[in-house]
Design a protein around this motif. Structure first.
Motif, PDB file in Angstrom:
ATOM      1  N   ARG A   1     -30.390 -89.393  11.532  1.00  0.00           N
ATOM      2  CA  ARG A   1     -30.433 -90.816  11.199  1.00  0.00           C
ATOM      3  C   ARG A   1     -31.090 -91.031   9.836  1.00  0.00           C
ATOM      4  O   ARG A   1     -30.654 -91.861   9.043  1.00  0.00           O
ATOM      5  CB  ARG A   1     -31.186 -91.590  12.282  1.00  0.00           C
ATOM      6  N   LEU A   2     -32.167 -90.289   9.553  1.00  0.00           N
ATOM      7  CA  LEU A   2     -32.829 -90.407   8.251  1.00  0.00           C
ATOM      8  C   LEU A   2     -31.905 -89.961   7.119  1.00  0.00           C
ATOM      9  O   LEU A   2     -31.843 -90.596   6.066  1.00  0.00           O
ATOM     10  CB  LEU A   2     -34.105 -89.569   8.233  1.00  0.00           C
ATOM     11  N   ALA A   3     -31.178 -88.861   7.322  1.00  0.00           N
ATOM     12  CA  ALA A   3     -30.271 -88.361   6.282  1.00  0.00           C
ATOM     13  C   ALA A   3     -29.136 -89.351   6.036  1.00  0.00           C
ATOM     14  O   ALA A   3     -28.698 -89.537   4.895  1.00  0.00           O
ATOM     15  CB  ALA A   3     -29.708 -87.006   6.684  1.00  0.00           C
ATOM     16  N   ALA A   4     -28.633 -89.981   7.097  1.00  0.00           N
ATOM     17  CA  ALA A   4     -27.546 -90.949   6.942  1.00  0.00           C
ATOM     18  C   ALA A   4     -28.019 -92.218   6.236  1.00  0.00           C
ATOM     19  O   ALA A   4     -27.263 -92.857   5.511  1.00  0.00           O
ATOM     20  CB  ALA A   4     -26.950 -91.296   8.301  1.00  0.00           C
ATOM     21  N   ALA A   5     -29.268 -92.583   6.449  1.00  0.00           N
ATOM     22  CA  ALA A   5     -29.797 -93.804   5.850  1.00  0.00           C
ATOM     23  C   ALA A   5     -30.288 -93.594   4.419  1.00  0.00           C
ATOM     24  O   ALA A   5     -30.483 -94.559   3.683  1.00  0.00           O
ATOM     25  CB  ALA A   5     -30.940 -94.352   6.699  1.00  0.00           C
TER      26      ALA A   5
END
Length: 155
Positions: free
Chosen positions: A42-46
């Protein structure tokens, strides 16, 4: 219910608990790792994406908003130059290149001087196009066939 039955039930329950403890610990560990991986995803996508770095100056790029459009434009240019030089375009198929490049698989044939002149015009003109790999073979009757992949930057 007597005291012996109660002690046997509690003892059996504790024995089952002792037998299931390793399996429960393993499952909980896997669950924790899966949750950490999901949070990382989720952090990488955001995270903001870095801006695309231009590969060539604006006047030297192949026109097009995407790799497909740029490859189509390159194929049109090669066909136009081939028609002007009397060279047959047997194949002009786009190949997936990625990274801001447009790649075109070419097979050209015709009189030897015309094929060499066409290859020269493709590489010297704009947009900046280079043959990444190529092979020339002699044809009967003084002809020549050029097979290769032309690459141009569209971004």
């Amino acid at each position: 219910m007597n005291r012996a039955t109660l002690i046997a039930g509690v003892g059996g329950g504790l024995a089952v608990l002792a037998l299931l403890a390793p399996a429960t610990g393993t499952a909980l560990g896997k669950l924790m790792r899966a949750r950490e991986a999901a949070a990382g995803a989720r952090l990488a996508a955001a995270a903001p994406r870095p801006a695309a770095v231009p590969l060539a100056a604006p006047g030297l790029r192949a026109p097009g908003a995407s790799e497909t459009e740029a490859a189509r434009g390159l194929a049109g240019r090669v066909r136009r130059l081939a028609a002007e030089g009397g060279v047959l375009v047997e194949q002009a198929a786009p190949v997936v290149a990625g990274e801001g490049l447009a790649r075109l698989r070419l097979r050209l044939s015709g009189p030897d001087k015309a094929v060499v002149a066409l290859a020269d015009r493709i590489e010297r003109g704009t947009p900046l196009t280079r043959f990444a790999a190529w092979r020339m073979t002699a044809l009967p009757g003084g002809g020549l066939r050029l097979e290769g992949e032309a690459v141009a930057a569209w971004r």
